[in-house]
Design an enzyme around this catalytic site. Structure first.
Site, PDB file in Angstrom:
ATOM      1  N   VAL A  49       0.829  -1.206   0.000  1.00 53.30           N
ATOM      2  CA  VAL A  49       0.000   0.000   0.000  1.00 53.30           C
ATOM      3  C   VAL A  49       0.862   1.254   0.000  1.00 53.30           C
ATOM      4  O   VAL A  49       0.679   2.155  -0.818  1.00 53.30           O
ATOM      5  CB  VAL A  49      -0.978   0.007   1.196  1.00 53.30           C
ATOM      6  CG1 VAL A  49      -1.817   1.276   1.188  1.00 53.30           C
ATOM      7  CG2 VAL A  49      -1.870  -1.226   1.158  1.00 53.30           C
ATOM      8  N   SER A 106       5.284  -9.018   2.829  1.00 54.64           N
ATOM      9  CA  SER A 106       6.501  -9.808   2.648  1.00 54.64           C
ATOM     10  C   SER A 106       6.218 -11.307   2.592  1.00 54.64           C
ATOM     11  O   SER A 106       7.038 -12.059   2.087  1.00 54.64           O
ATOM     12  CB  SER A 106       7.487  -9.525   3.783  1.00 54.64           C
ATOM     13  OG  SER A 106       7.742  -8.146   3.860  1.00 54.64           O
ATOM     14  N   HIS A 165      -3.159 -16.638   9.640  1.00 51.50           N
ATOM     15  CA  HIS A 165      -3.835 -17.435   8.632  1.00 51.50           C
ATOM     16  C   HIS A 165      -2.785 -18.387   8.085  1.00 51.50           C
ATOM     17  O   HIS A 165      -1.646 -18.007   7.860  1.00 51.50           O
ATOM     18  CB  HIS A 165      -4.406 -16.442   7.618  1.00 51.50           C
ATOM     19  CG  HIS A 165      -4.483 -16.911   6.219  1.00 51.50           C
ATOM     20  ND1 HIS A 165      -5.276 -17.939   5.825  1.00 51.50           N
ATOM     21  CD2 HIS A 165      -3.869 -16.465   5.102  1.00 51.50           C
ATOM     22  CE1 HIS A 165      -5.147 -18.098   4.512  1.00 51.50           C
ATOM     23  NE2 HIS A 165      -4.299 -17.223   4.064  1.00 51.50           N
ATOM     24  N   TYR A 185      -7.448 -22.246  -0.497  1.00 52.50           N
ATOM     25  CA  TYR A 185      -7.040 -21.775  -1.823  1.00 52.50           C
ATOM     26  C   TYR A 185      -5.665 -22.334  -2.171  1.00 52.50           C
ATOM     27  O   TYR A 185      -4.926 -22.779  -1.279  1.00 52.50           O
ATOM     28  CB  TYR A 185      -7.069 -20.247  -1.916  1.00 52.50           C
ATOM     29  CG  TYR A 185      -6.098 -19.528  -1.008  1.00 52.50           C
ATOM     30  CD1 TYR A 185      -4.743 -19.475  -1.309  1.00 52.50           C
ATOM     31  CD2 TYR A 185      -6.534 -18.893   0.147  1.00 52.50           C
ATOM     32  CE1 TYR A 185      -3.849 -18.819  -0.487  1.00 52.50           C
ATOM     33  CE2 TYR A 185      -5.648 -18.243   0.986  1.00 52.50           C
ATOM     34  CZ  TYR A 185      -4.307 -18.200   0.663  1.00 52.50           C
ATOM     35  OH  TYR A 185      -3.409 -17.556   1.478  1.00 52.50           O
ATOM     36  N   ASP A 241     -28.039  12.144   0.831  1.00 49.53           N
ATOM     37  CA  ASP A 241     -29.303  12.875   0.760  1.00 49.53           C
ATOM     38  C   ASP A 241     -29.885  12.905   2.159  1.00 49.53           C
ATOM     39  O   ASP A 241     -29.856  11.908   2.881  1.00 49.53           O
ATOM     40  CB  ASP A 241     -30.270  12.279  -0.272  1.00 49.53           C
ATOM     41  CG  ASP A 241     -30.818  10.919   0.129  1.00 49.53           C
ATOM     42  OD1 ASP A 241     -30.140  10.200   0.892  1.00 49.53           O
ATOM     43  OD2 ASP A 241     -31.917  10.564  -0.336  1.00 49.53           O
TER      44      ASP A 241
HETATM   45  N1  THG Z   1     -36.658  10.629   7.059  1.00 50.62           N
HETATM   46  C1  THG Z   1     -35.914  11.657   7.485  1.00 50.62           C
HETATM   47  N2  THG Z   1     -34.678  11.862   7.059  1.00 50.62           N
HETATM   48  C2  THG Z   1     -34.128  11.013   6.171  1.00 50.62           C
HETATM   49  C3  THG Z   1     -34.862   9.927   5.659  1.00 50.62           C
HETATM   50  C4  THG Z   1     -36.170   9.736   6.149  1.00 50.62           C
HETATM   51  N3  THG Z   1     -32.846  11.203   5.776  1.00 50.62           N
HETATM   52  C5  THG Z   1     -32.162  10.150   5.075  1.00 50.62           C
HETATM   53  C6  THG Z   1     -33.055   9.503   4.062  1.00 50.62           C
HETATM   54  N4  THG Z   1     -34.294   9.112   4.712  1.00 50.62           N
HETATM   55  C7  THG Z   1     -33.322  10.511   2.987  1.00 50.62           C
HETATM   56  N5  THG Z   1     -34.145  10.015   1.923  1.00 50.62           N
HETATM   57  C8  THG Z   1     -35.388  10.517   1.618  1.00 50.62           C
HETATM   58  C9  THG Z   1     -35.896  10.231   0.362  1.00 50.62           C
HETATM   59  C10 THG Z   1     -37.116  10.776  -0.035  1.00 50.62           C
HETATM   60  C11 THG Z   1     -37.835  11.581   0.827  1.00 50.62           C
HETATM   61  C12 THG Z   1     -37.357  11.821   2.091  1.00 50.62           C
HETATM   62  C13 THG Z   1     -36.120  11.292   2.502  1.00 50.62           C
HETATM   63  C14 THG Z   1     -39.089  12.226   0.396  1.00 50.62           C
HETATM   64  N6  THG Z   1     -39.149  12.718  -0.866  1.00 50.62           N
HETATM   65  C15 THG Z   1     -40.318  13.341  -1.424  1.00 50.62           C
HETATM   66  C16 THG Z   1     -40.351  13.084  -2.914  1.00 50.62           C
HETATM   67  O1  THG Z   1     -39.300  12.883  -3.504  1.00 50.62           O
HETATM   68  O2  THG Z   1     -41.441  13.045  -3.454  1.00 50.62           O
HETATM   69  C17 THG Z   1     -40.379  14.814  -1.186  1.00 50.62           C
HETATM   70  C18 THG Z   1     -39.312  15.574  -1.819  1.00 50.62           C
HETATM   71  C19 THG Z   1     -39.571  17.063  -1.795  1.00 50.62           C
HETATM   72  O3  THG Z   1     -40.733  17.476  -1.701  1.00 50.62           O
HETATM   73  O4  THG Z   1     -38.586  17.789  -1.897  1.00 50.62           O
HETATM   74  O5  THG Z   1     -40.021  12.334   1.144  1.00 50.62           O
HETATM   75  O6  THG Z   1     -36.871   8.770   5.798  1.00 50.62           O
HETATM   76  N7  THG Z   1     -36.427  12.498   8.401  1.00 50.62           N
END
Ligand code: THG
Length: 826
Positions: free
Chosen positions: A14, A46, A230, A261, A547
């Site tokens: 590495v 090694s 191992h 293996y 997200d």
């Molecule tokens: N609840 C909360 N936080 C979260 C999640 C959750 N964070 C991580 C993960 N789950 C995030 N993922 C999402 C995916 C979709 C939506 C919410 C969290 C969702 N989307 C709608 C849609 O796409 O139609 C609304 C989007 C909008 O209006 O902007 O609801 O489960 N607290």
């Protein structure tokens, strides 16, 4: 540009790869130090047997291996090759393994490496020592082979040296100096202390392998890695191999049914075994270079532990009956709690990086990944989300946990593991306040970040009288129950309680909080108190980091719904230096119930001291309220796509909240529902799961979450790179449906257009409401047109699938929005 002063600790595969890759990119102020003599410094490299099998359930691991094959295949030392491309052959001696090989072939196809299933005769033709009576078939990967680890070290070190990299062997690292960085509120590395003097450093990268935990501790970092011994044995001359002039000509073999293996070396065979009991060693107890019997990473061979392996070898490769085990070692190498490497920067000490728990197989790939990460600020060639050193929960750093899980991984290394298979002991670890009730309801628990999480509830058995739930194929029917389907349908029809406690929750607080979140996210989150925003976090290059949901609970206080520990790490790394923002993980100590379904309001409103009507709390709004005696934060959103709320409270009141909702829900046909139903419902709704459907390698547009990018809001991390990305979407995360209810797939399967592999499945399940199998897949944009017919490779079958218009369920959002379409009115 000579770059910052870098010290790489460890000149194994590495460290050598990293020195080469960094110096290639113009960083030359680099020193590599190692306690041992070059090029065989005494660590795992090694003695490594060097087998490079590329097949892996992880796309990233396969890609790291593929790069290692490519790179080492082009390297030599004075004409001696660093890689012998003899091919790899995995054997099946049981029907289960034969089936499993087809699944593994699917991973290879998904990740773009050629591999094919071969019959028993071809196995013998490829490797004439194999006993035709024992094998049922094999998986051949022509590009697999043997890395000659010590030569690979030498070749890459030479290349680095030629670019000005300094290499100091026989320098033992004793300490790492840091200084407090007052402005950043953290420490920073300044030098590496060796027994032969200090080496100033702006960046230190720990590539110390089995010594990693010891080195990391010098800066107070606990590295969840266990060195395990191992067994690797060498036979004497095998008469059937007499006269073999080349080092290796036969494919490397895996006999996973017996944890073994094989490789050949001239007329002898090397035999590796995982069949023995785990033999963990503490990094502190590894012998120093000068007093080790052979070398520090090599312990004395315990022949008794090898008896079964040898018996099995004589059966599988009968020609070995004419020879004996001539030598052997118990060789130390690194294991982690989840089998993945540990890559990244310490959260506490700036400039201290690790590239640890990396086998030869992935070494050159990791060298490149780390070089990109250091030089460019992010890695663009590989998706490292599964490798983040900061992916762990606090309990996962406990030595007892690390020890138990690493040993377990050693035992399971060649086992056939179902994708939903939860880790074994230590369990249970984290339990939500609802756990007692869940057990009373007969919950079948799986695990998420240490949390016990119900997958379905036996108490829902009576629901099975109401619906005919289709049974999937045998593999998909493991860790599954028809109750999954019944709970999904009951949610759509009435109302269900979901334990959402495992959802990671962060609190971001302070006068700088709004500006901080604006900078880290793609949407306008600086909205009114009570707003909730679904948004994205991006890297500088416009790829996804996560997200999340951002709920503004007070002017200076936000609650984040996150995906995992890397999100917390990302926040902490970007905190402003003026102390105007604080970030806390509030997951432990709080809990959450998702109360969802068309009758959710009938359940909640009578219990509440606040208005939960459509007008009272609109879609994607949050408020405080009391549910009976329990104070909650209620957020109106739903990952399952139904009317309802996430209800958060402190852990002490969790059980009371559950009981209050449960009693009120029962008369409305309310149930408790598990993660199986949850996953089916979210697939119907088209909601992506970060880390599975979309990861660090994808941008918002191709992942289908471009709606959450508001480029006009002002600057944010990744914005500059988005312009280009919006214009050129070449692949798409695409919804496929499968008509045959028995043909549910599981994820990671290849997708074919005719005979041509064109992509891979990310997550999949059955949609009980829409009456179809659902599979999300990455496909070239031109194939992502609704109506397009494709095939999914599932074991040795082809499952017909069709590209669908998404979402499959409630595209008009009637269930969620009620009579007050949220639009921009939030
Ligand atoms: N609840 C909360 N936080 C979260 C999640 C959750 N964070 C991580 C993960 N789950 C995030 N993922 C999402 C995916 C979709 C939506 C919410 C969290 C969702 N989307 C709608 C849609 O796409 O139609 C609304 C989007 C909008 O209006 O902007 O609801 O489960 N607290």
């Amino acid at each position: 540009m000579a770059g910052p002063r870098v010290v790489i600790i460890g000149a194994g595969v590495v460290g050598a790869a990293l020195a080469d890759e960094l110096s290639c990119r113009g960083w030359t102020e680099i020193t590599v130090v190692d306690q041992g003599p070059l090029p065989a410094t005494g660590g795992s490299s090694s003695h490594a047997p060097g087998l490079v099998f590329q097949a892996n359930p992880s796309k990233t691991m396969t890609e790291l291996a593929r790069y290692t094959v490519e790179k080492l295949g082009a390297l030599d030392v004075d004409g001696q090759p660093c890689f012998l491309q003899v091919g790899g052959l995995e054997l099946a001696t049981t029907p289960e393994r034969l089936t499993e090989l087809a699944r593994r072939q699917g991973w290879l196809t998904s990740w773009g490496v050629e591999g094919r299933l071969v019959g028993p005769d071809e196995c013998v033709a490829l490797h004439p020592l194999v006993n035709r009576e024992r094998v049922l078939g094999g998986l051949l990967v022509p590009t697999d082979g043997l890395a000659v680890a010590v030569l690979a070290v030498e070749a890459q070190i030479r290349a680095a040296r030629a670019r000005g990299v300094r290499v100091l062997d026989r320098h033992e690292v004793l300490d790492i100096r840091t200084r407090a960085d007052e402005a950043a509120g953290s420490d920073r590395v300044t030098a590496v202390v060796t027994d032969r003097g200090d080496i100033p450093a702006d960046v230190v990268v720990c590539c110390a392998g089995i010594w990693g935990p010891k080195v990391a501790r010098m800066v107070g970092m606990s590295l969840p890695l266990t060195p395990l011994a191992h067994q690797l044995a060498w036979t004497g001359p095998v008469p059937a191999l007499a006269g073999q002039a080349e080092e290796a000509v036969r494919p490397i073999l895996r006999h996973q049914d017996a944890d073994l293996y094989y490789r050949d070396r001239f007329d002898r065979l090397g035999i590796g075994s995982y069949g023995h009991h785990p033999m963990p060693v503490s990094a502190d107890d590894i012998a120093p270079v000068d007093s080790a019997e052979q070398m520090p990473s090599v312990l004395r061979f315990t022949a008794d532990d090898f008896a079964d392996a040898w018996g099995e070898t004589r059966s599988l490769l009968p020609a070995t009956r004419d020879t004996k085990v001539e030598e052997g070692i118990n060789g130390l190498f690194s294991f982690t709690t989840d089998g993945m490497p540990l890559l990244g920067e310490s959260p506490e000490v700036k400039g201290f990086w690790v590239a640890e728990a990396v086998w030869v197989t992935h070494s050159a790939g990791v060298g490149r990944a780390m070089a990109e990460w250091l030089v460019d600020g992010h890695c663009s060639s590989f998706d490292l989300h599964e490798c983040e050193v900061n992916r762990f929960e606090p309990h996962q750093l406990a030595p007892a946990y690390v020890h138990a899980r690493s040993c377990r991984n050693f035992v399971e290394v060649y086992d056939i593991l179902h994708p939903l298979q939860p880790p074994g002991a230590p369990r249970p670890l984290r339990t939500s306040p609802f756990h007692v009730r869940e057990r009373e309801l007969g919950a079948f628990f799986l695990e998420a970040s240490g949390w016990e999480r119900p997958q379905w509830y036996a108490a829902n058995e009576p629901l099975l009288d109401r619906w005919d739930i289709p049974t999937p194929n045998d593999w998909a029917a493991r860790m599954w129950s028809p109750l999954v389907g019944a709970e999904a349908l009951a949610t759509r029809e009435s109302v269900a309680l979901y334990d959402m406690t495992a959802l990671k929750r962060l609190e971001v607080e302070g006068p700088g909080a709004a500006a901080f979140l604006q900078r880290l996210t793609t949407s306008d989150v600086d909205k009114s108190v009570g707003s909730v925003t679904y948004t994205l976090m991006l890297d500088e290059d416009g790829t996804l980091r996560s997200d999340i949901t951002v709920a503004r609970l007070a002017r200076h206080r936000f609650q984040i719904g996150a995906n995992g520990s890397p999100d917390l790490d990302w926040f902490l790394r970007h905190l402003p230096e003026d102390g105007s923002v604080a970030v806390r993980d509030i997951t432990a100590g709080t809990c959450c119930i998702g109360l969802w379904g068309p009758r959710a309001r009938e359940v909640l409103q009578p219990l509440a001291d606040a208005d939960f009507s459509d007008a009272g709390l609109r879609y994607f709004r949050a408020r405080r309220a009391h549910i009976g005696v329990v104070p909650v934060t209620a957020m109106r959103l739903s990952y399952v796509g139904e009317l309802g709320w996430e209800l958060y409270t402190s852990a002490d009141l969790g059980l009371k909240l559950w009981d209050t909702l449960w009693e009120a829900a029962r008369p409305h046909g309310g149930i408790a529902a598990g993660r199986g139903a949850f996953n089916s419902l979210r697939l119907e709704k088209g909601y992506r799961a970060f880390g599975t459907d979309m990861t660090y390698e994808h941008d918002p547009y191709e992942a289908g979450v471009g709606f959450a990018v508001k480029r006009e809001k002002g600057d944010f991390i990744g914005r500059a790179a988005l312009e280009r990305r919006a214009a050129g979407v070449r692949r798409r995360l695409t919804c496929l449906t499968i008509d045959d209810p028995g043909a549910v797939v599981m994820g990671k399967e290849p997708v074919y257009d005719g005979d041509r592999p064109v992509g891979y499945v990310t997550s999949a399940g059955y949609g009980y409401t829409v009456g179809k199998g659902i599979a999300y897949a990455w496909l070239p944009a031109e194939l992502a047109a609704p109506g397009r017919a494709l095939d999914i490779g599932y074991f040795d079958r082809r499952v017909p699938a069709v590209v669908a218009q998404e979402p499959l369920f409630d595209p008009a959002m009637r269930r969620l929005r009620g009579s007050h379409p949220s639009g921009d009115a939030r």
